[in-house]
Write a protein that holds these residues in place. Sequence first.
Motif, short mmCIF file in Angstrom:
data_model
loop_
_atom_site.label_atom_id
_atom_site.label_comp_id
_atom_site.label_asym_id
_atom_site.label_seq_id
_atom_site.Cartn_x
_atom_site.Cartn_y
_atom_site.Cartn_z
N GLU A 152 -5.55 18.91 2.30
CA GLU A 152 -4.24 18.75 1.66
C GLU A 152 -4.30 17.79 0.47
OE1 GLU A 152 -1.53 20.57 2.31
OE2 GLU A 152 -2.91 21.65 3.64
N GLN A 153 -5.04 16.69 0.61
CA GLN A 153 -5.15 15.72 -0.48
C GLN A 153 -5.79 16.37 -1.70
OE1 GLN A 153 -7.37 12.47 1.24
NE2 GLN A 153 -5.86 12.15 2.85
N LEU A 154 -6.86 17.12 -1.49
CA LEU A 154 -7.56 17.77 -2.60
C LEU A 154 -6.62 18.75 -3.31
CD1 LEU A 154 -10.33 18.02 -4.02
CD2 LEU A 154 -10.84 19.90 -2.46
N GLU A 425 4.20 10.96 -2.05
CA GLU A 425 5.04 11.87 -2.84
C GLU A 425 5.72 12.93 -1.97
OE1 GLU A 425 0.71 13.17 -3.16
OE2 GLU A 425 1.87 11.35 -3.01
N LYS A 426 5.25 13.06 -0.71
CA LYS A 426 5.86 14.01 0.23
C LYS A 426 6.08 13.30 1.56
CE LYS A 426 3.78 18.15 -1.84
NZ LYS A 426 2.94 19.37 -1.59
N PRO A 427 7.08 12.41 1.62
CA PRO A 427 7.25 11.58 2.82
C PRO A 427 7.51 12.37 4.10
CG PRO A 427 9.14 11.39 1.33
CD PRO A 427 8.07 12.10 0.57
N ASN A 428 8.05 13.57 3.98
CA ASN A 428 8.36 14.37 5.18
C ASN A 428 7.31 15.44 5.46
OD1 ASN A 428 10.86 13.00 5.61
ND2 ASN A 428 11.80 14.23 4.00
N SER A 429 6.16 15.33 4.82
CA SER A 429 5.10 16.32 5.01
C SER A 429 4.62 16.33 6.46
CB SER A 429 3.93 16.02 4.08
OG SER A 429 2.81 16.83 4.41
N SER A 430 4.31 17.53 6.95
CA SER A 430 3.78 17.64 8.32
C SER A 430 2.37 17.06 8.40
CB SER A 430 3.75 19.12 8.73
OG SER A 430 2.93 19.87 7.86
#
Length: 448
Positions: A152-154, A425-430
């Motif tokens: 996901e980070q990449l 940047e996506k605080p609610n990311s799974s």
Amino acid sequence: MSETNRIEYKQELNNDVDIEKEVIAFLNYHEGGIIYVGIDKQGKVVGVSDIDSDMLKIKDRIKNNISPSAMGLFDVVAESKEGKELIKIIVAGGTEKPYFKKKFGMTEKGCFIRTGTAAEPMPQSFIDKLFASRTRNSLGKIRSNRQDLTFEQLKIYYEEKGLNLTKHFKQNLELLTEDNKLNYVAYLLADENGTSIKVAKYSGTDRVDLIENNEYGYCSLIKATKRVIDKLELENKTISKITYKERIDSRLWNAVALREAIINAIIHNDYTREVPPKFEIFSDRLEITSYGGLFEGMTQEDFFDGLSLPRNKELMRIYKDLGMVEQLGSGVPRILQAYNKDCFKFSENFLRMIFPATEKIPMQVNTQVPMQVSTQVEELIKIFTGEHTRQDLQDKLNLANRENFRKNYLQSALDEKLIELTIPEKPNSSKQKYRLTEKGILMKERLI
């Protein structure tokens, strides 16, 4: 300027110009080389009429017609000379020789080597010899001990550059072994791994009194690189001198050289022994140490001349995609613009860069760590060993009440800036996880 053993001229790009042959010859040549399109054999600049189209064609031909993959071993850039546009193809010497045309395989029709100013067919006996000694321990050939990796980070870093990773990105970025398993490159770039890069700080000129020991890792190597860059940028303080005429500002280290040195150390580190690079700040200097000496056959003179022989071509390609690396072979020459050759120390297994500070470095322990926090926050800080999901942390603390954990543990630690989100940047990311900040690391050291 005439052609040499490392420079080839092509007047134009057309179907009769065997660009693959010239690239292969340089890939098989230990020094690599440069091909200019838009200069005739007499060295006269004629230019290129449709430079964007030709550059695209060249990249496509190199990518699809040469084996083993040359990705990460070449650059195609535009240049201007005498008011005309040229194409410059920079080719590094490869480590998986022999390189060949896919159409003809490892035969004299497919393999070439640079001889003088020409690309000559490689004798079959030499082809067989090179193949027998081909490097087998490259990162791309080593199978990852984990096959449940996520990226996901990449993907986020590629999206930030306006690039989207398709469902075939693992093949396209060479993250798979020949038997279609995730390789060690994939492991280094995954959201979770066991690699950690240390940035240590000492109060004096030796390693006796350690005052800071920060770890950046257990995540994508790209993210770890960015965090190391940010940390050393923070440490690269501006020193001001007031004279009767003016105020003179200077930094502890040259900022351009420092960034190049950080990225070079991380990209060209030999990870096959699972030894990451390290960064150490002393009161009078900065030392950057990467594992792995010069390649066999490469001299220090070659190194200082900027001859590129990427140890990890897959990493090089991805760092270039993300704009963290410019042209092949440009790193060391940039460093040498600020520091002399004596700053480089070579050994059989290590390369060390030593940058003297312009002034004595003020050594201060981070005093921003709160002296008093709640017992709940202390318990939370103690259990961190890397990056953790919310549920993982709650389970480690053996807490059943989700709201109690959120309010009294997690949010309190976030408010104190002792922990941070891995995907802010996506605080609610799974895929969201949490890790210690520098303050959190220092707090943990105090608590243990």
